[in-house]
Write an enzyme that holds these catalytic residues in place. Structure first.
Site, short mmCIF file in Angstrom:
data_model
loop_
_atom_site.label_atom_id
_atom_site.label_comp_id
_atom_site.label_asym_id
_atom_site.label_seq_id
_atom_site.Cartn_x
_atom_site.Cartn_y
_atom_site.Cartn_z
N GLN A 117 1.02 -1.09 0.07
CA GLN A 117 0.03 0.00 0.01
C GLN A 117 0.85 1.09 -0.09
O GLN A 117 0.47 2.16 0.01
CB GLN A 117 -0.96 -0.02 1.34
CG GLN A 117 -2.12 -1.25 1.21
CD GLN A 117 -2.81 -1.25 2.78
OE1 GLN A 117 -2.47 -1.58 3.52
NE2 GLN A 117 -3.91 -0.45 2.69
N ASN A 118 2.14 1.07 0.00
CA ASN A 118 3.13 2.10 0.13
C ASN A 118 3.49 2.72 -1.17
O ASN A 118 3.50 2.03 -2.19
CB ASN A 118 4.19 1.84 1.04
CG ASN A 118 4.04 1.52 2.31
OD1 ASN A 118 3.09 1.54 3.15
ND2 ASN A 118 4.94 0.46 2.89
N HIS A 135 -1.15 1.43 -4.45
CA HIS A 135 -1.73 2.91 -4.56
C HIS A 135 -0.70 3.70 -5.51
O HIS A 135 -0.60 4.76 -5.53
CB HIS A 135 -1.70 3.23 -3.25
CG HIS A 135 -2.61 3.03 -2.30
ND1 HIS A 135 -2.48 2.72 -0.83
CD2 HIS A 135 -3.63 2.19 -2.61
CE1 HIS A 135 -3.68 2.13 -0.38
NE2 HIS A 135 -4.37 1.80 -1.46
N CYS A 143 0.35 12.95 -16.25
CA CYS A 143 -0.61 14.18 -16.72
C CYS A 143 -1.69 13.74 -16.82
O CYS A 143 -2.14 12.76 -17.36
CB CYS A 143 0.18 14.70 -18.19
SG CYS A 143 -0.73 16.03 -18.67
N CYS A 146 -2.83 14.35 -21.18
CA CYS A 146 -2.30 13.53 -21.97
C CYS A 146 -2.05 12.20 -21.61
O CYS A 146 -1.63 11.28 -22.21
CB CYS A 146 -1.17 14.19 -22.86
SG CYS A 146 0.23 14.30 -21.97
N CYS A 194 2.55 20.13 -17.27
CA CYS A 194 3.03 18.95 -18.33
C CYS A 194 3.96 19.76 -19.09
O CYS A 194 3.63 20.66 -19.81
CB CYS A 194 2.13 18.24 -18.84
SG CYS A 194 2.73 17.02 -19.98
N GLY A 234 2.52 -4.35 9.06
CA GLY A 234 2.55 -2.93 9.14
C GLY A 234 1.35 -2.21 8.57
O GLY A 234 1.67 -1.07 8.04
N SER A 236 -2.94 -0.80 9.52
CA SER A 236 -3.93 -0.89 10.21
C SER A 236 -5.35 -1.35 9.48
O SER A 236 -6.28 -1.86 10.17
CB SER A 236 -4.15 0.39 10.75
OG SER A 236 -4.81 1.12 9.55
#
Length: 299
Positions: A117-118, A135, A143, A146, A194, A234, A236
């Site tokens: 998730q990091n 994530h 951008c 584009c 961009c 690590g 929750s």
């Protein structure tokens, strides 16, 4: 319709207590086919704070949401000023013993996959391959017009040149690389478009309130189906993006093991939760398996 993100979770009084017994983790890894799911807690020993728990950044900081970022130039200036300063610290973070242990388990064929998730890239820096970044990654910039992907380091160089007088002192840095700065400190920061089309740039990460791409979620679900055990490190499990895989594993009668110092939203579905610091705990597991976690960090 997107809703405001779930930032906090109150543990119910009937959660099973944590243990210090690492034997179930050792046994699961010895059997192999373990899928690892990691959260911000595995990176705290690298100097990146967790969102929750003692000292967690949510006690002082509300993360940027997708709705706020796309909703106005003021929010984007606030984000990029804070994130640019945070990147100076965040980009220097190095893998710790927990990341190194996970990479060691993977190199010796004990893992079926790693989902994180990091957004810090520290698993890859430790030598782990094929990591699914649920994530996204702060190392990339996308951008919104584009869809071009560029390097965060390249953008940092551009931002430095455009903001030569920007030298505020931050109160802290958060798990998303966002530094704690006041509105006065970010005033006047120049946000860059961009370089290809002039569109709005966004870090290639899933903000709070944003949806994880469906294809990525399905890939993770397939990894859960193929695994014998899900090992959570690590996290929750407050937000559904990670909790959904714990629920899936439990429904499919997979073993769920959690190492996290504080109670988690998935404890009631887990066979056990080990309440120990991750670095020492995973190093002890590696030693028990006669697999010392050699340091292999990317330059």
């Amino acid at each position: 319709m997107r809703t405001r993100p779930t930032l906090h979770w109150t543990p119910p009084p009937d959660l099973p207590p944590g243990t210090t017994d690492l034997e179930p983790v050792v046994d699961a890894l010895r059997a192999g086919s373990v899928l690892v799911l990691t959260g911000a807690g595995i990176s705290t020993e690298s100097g990146i704070p967790a969102y929750r728990g003692e000292g967690g950044s949510l006690s002082r900081h509300t993360p940027m949401t997708y709705q706020d970022f796309t909703g106005g130039a003021h929010a984007r200036r606030r984000y990029w000023a804070r994130s640019h300063l945070g990147w100076r610290t965040f980009g220097r973070a190095r893998p710790n013993a927990g990341h190194q242990a996970v990479a060691t388990f993977a190199r010796h064929g004990l893992l079926s996959g790693v989902i994180t998730q990091n957004v810090d890239g520290l698993h890859q820096a430790a030598g782990a391959e094929g990591v699914v970044e649920l994530h996204g990654s702060l190392a990339r910039v996308r951008c919104l017009a584009c869809d071009a992907i560029t390097s965060r380091r390249d953008l940092a160089v551009r931002l430095e040149a455009a903001n030569t007088a920007f030298e505020p002192v931050a109160a802290g840095v958060n798990p998303d690389g966002d530094a704690d700065l006041s509105d006065e400190q970010v005033a006047g920061f120049r946000v860059l478009p961009c370089a290809d089309c002039g569109g709005i740039l966004k870090p290639d990460v899933v903000f709070f309130g944003e949806t994880v791409p469906a294809q990525r979620i399905e890939h993770c679900r397939q990894l859960v189906r193929a695994a014998r055990t899900l090992l959570v490190l690590g996290s929750s499990l407050t937000v559904m993006s990670g909790l959904r895989f714990v629920r899936q594993a439990a429904q499919e009668d997979k073993r769920v093991l959690i190492i996290n110092r504080d109670p988690t939203r998935g404890d009631q579905l887990a066979h056990t939760r080990v309440g120990l610091p991750l670095g020492p705990a995973l190093s002890s597991v590696a030693d028990a398996l006669n697999l010392p976690a050699e340091e292999q960090t990317a330059p």
